[in-house]
Scaffold this active site. Structure first.
Site, PDB file in Angstrom:
ATOM      1  N   HIS A   9     -38.801  16.613  37.942  1.00 58.83           N
ATOM      2  CA  HIS A   9     -39.315  15.287  37.576  1.00 58.83           C
ATOM      3  C   HIS A   9     -40.354  15.371  36.463  1.00 58.83           C
ATOM      4  CE1 HIS A   9     -42.648  15.957  40.639  1.00 58.83           C
ATOM      5  NE2 HIS A   9     -43.335  15.337  39.697  1.00 58.83           N
ATOM      6  N   ASP A  34     -36.108  19.857  43.317  1.00 59.94           N
ATOM      7  CA  ASP A  34     -36.996  19.361  42.252  1.00 59.94           C
ATOM      8  C   ASP A  34     -37.551  20.542  41.457  1.00 59.94           C
ATOM      9  OD1 ASP A  34     -38.548  17.788  40.663  1.00 59.94           O
ATOM     10  OD2 ASP A  34     -39.881  17.077  42.244  1.00 59.94           O
ATOM     11  N   SER A  81     -48.011  18.732  39.972  1.00 55.04           N
ATOM     12  CA  SER A  81     -46.569  18.944  40.100  1.00 55.04           C
ATOM     13  C   SER A  81     -46.106  20.163  39.316  1.00 55.04           C
ATOM     14  CB  SER A  81     -45.808  17.718  39.599  1.00 55.04           C
ATOM     15  OG  SER A  81     -45.958  16.638  40.466  1.00 55.04           O
TER      16      SER A  81
END
Length: 263
Positions: free
Chosen positions: A104, A136, A203
């Protein structure tokens, strides 16, 4: 192991990770609030399948804090800022010129700027990722050189084991070291859950044991407000402003499977 290992709920795990990259959620093609509700429902269902223990809350002794800070200082040379004009995430070196982050983080961004701890800058090109974010994960190639981190084995983790990450949580700064404990690996979702404090911008960061081995890739985080800049602080934070819930990470075994497809 083949891609069939990935859970049918992995897409929900990926959706949870979307909250971990600064400024991503509002640019999703789907409605962000609907995604968040689906993630909460899946997480609650997964929680019903474990032994009912609450997240570990035992405080850390001074020796553990010092070791966490030392490990964090050792690995942060391998951690980079990944940024476009619209988002920022974390990455880390998994090989010579190779950077791991979340899918992402790189959605809609075939290239990103890279900044290292010593403030060297360059670019990174996306060479592998899962558009459906299952899992992810993404791999980039870069023209900057940073030390490679070693992979550990998340199967060896036990409830309460100390873990750290180094990343760039929102407006709090860059290369922050945060310390928490391993919680669980819920059935039905390809996650490691921990109490390591993270926020938007973490992230893609490495989830690391005190020995410096990566056991996961941080994918989910909570949102914080405006706070002072703690960039490059030498100590391991055990909490951050306005964090809540648990941190999610993609296990290192899933990462190894993905790397075998992309390399």
């Amino acid at each position: 192991m083949a891609r069939s290992r990935r859970s049918v709920l992995a897409s929900l795990a990926a959706a949870a990770g979307l909250s971990g990259c600064s400024g991503v959620v509002e640019r999703l093609p789907d409605d962000g609030s609907a995604l968040e509700e689906r993630v909460r429902t899946a997480a609650e269902a997964a929680g019903d399948q474990v032994d009912g223990r609450d997240p570990p809350t035992e405080p850390f002794d001074e020796a553990t804090r010092e070791r966490a800070s030392e490990t964090g200082r050792q690995i942060r040379d391998s951690v980079v800022v990944l940024e476009t004009d619209r988002r920022r995430g974390t990455g880390w070196a998994v090989g010579d010129g190779q950077i791991v982050t979340n899918a992402h983080v790189v959605l809609g961004a075939p290239s990103m700027s890279v900044e290292t701890f010593d403030e060297t800058t360059g670019t990174a090109e996306r060479v592998g990722y899962y558009e459906d974010m299952r899992p992810d994960l993404a791999l980039l190639e870069t023209d900057v050189s940073v030390p490679t981190l070693s992979l550990g084995d998340s199967a060896d983790l036990e409830y309460g084991d100390p873990l750290i990450t180094v990343g760039h949580p929102g407006r709090l700064g860059k290369w922050l070291i945060t310390l928490g404990r391993f919680y669980r690996r819920p059935r039905g979702i390809d996650w490691l859950l921990s109490t390591v404090p993270v926020q938007q911008g973490n992230s893609g960061g490495p989830l690391v044991t005190l020995d410096g081995d990566v056991v996961g890739v941080v994918s989910g985080s909570t949102t914080g407000g405006d706070r002072p800049d703690f960039s490059k602080n030498d100590t391991a934070f055990t909490e951050l402003p306005e964090t809540e819930g648990e941190t999610t990470a993609v296990p290192e075994g899933t990462l190894e499977e993905s790397l075998s497809e992309w390399r």
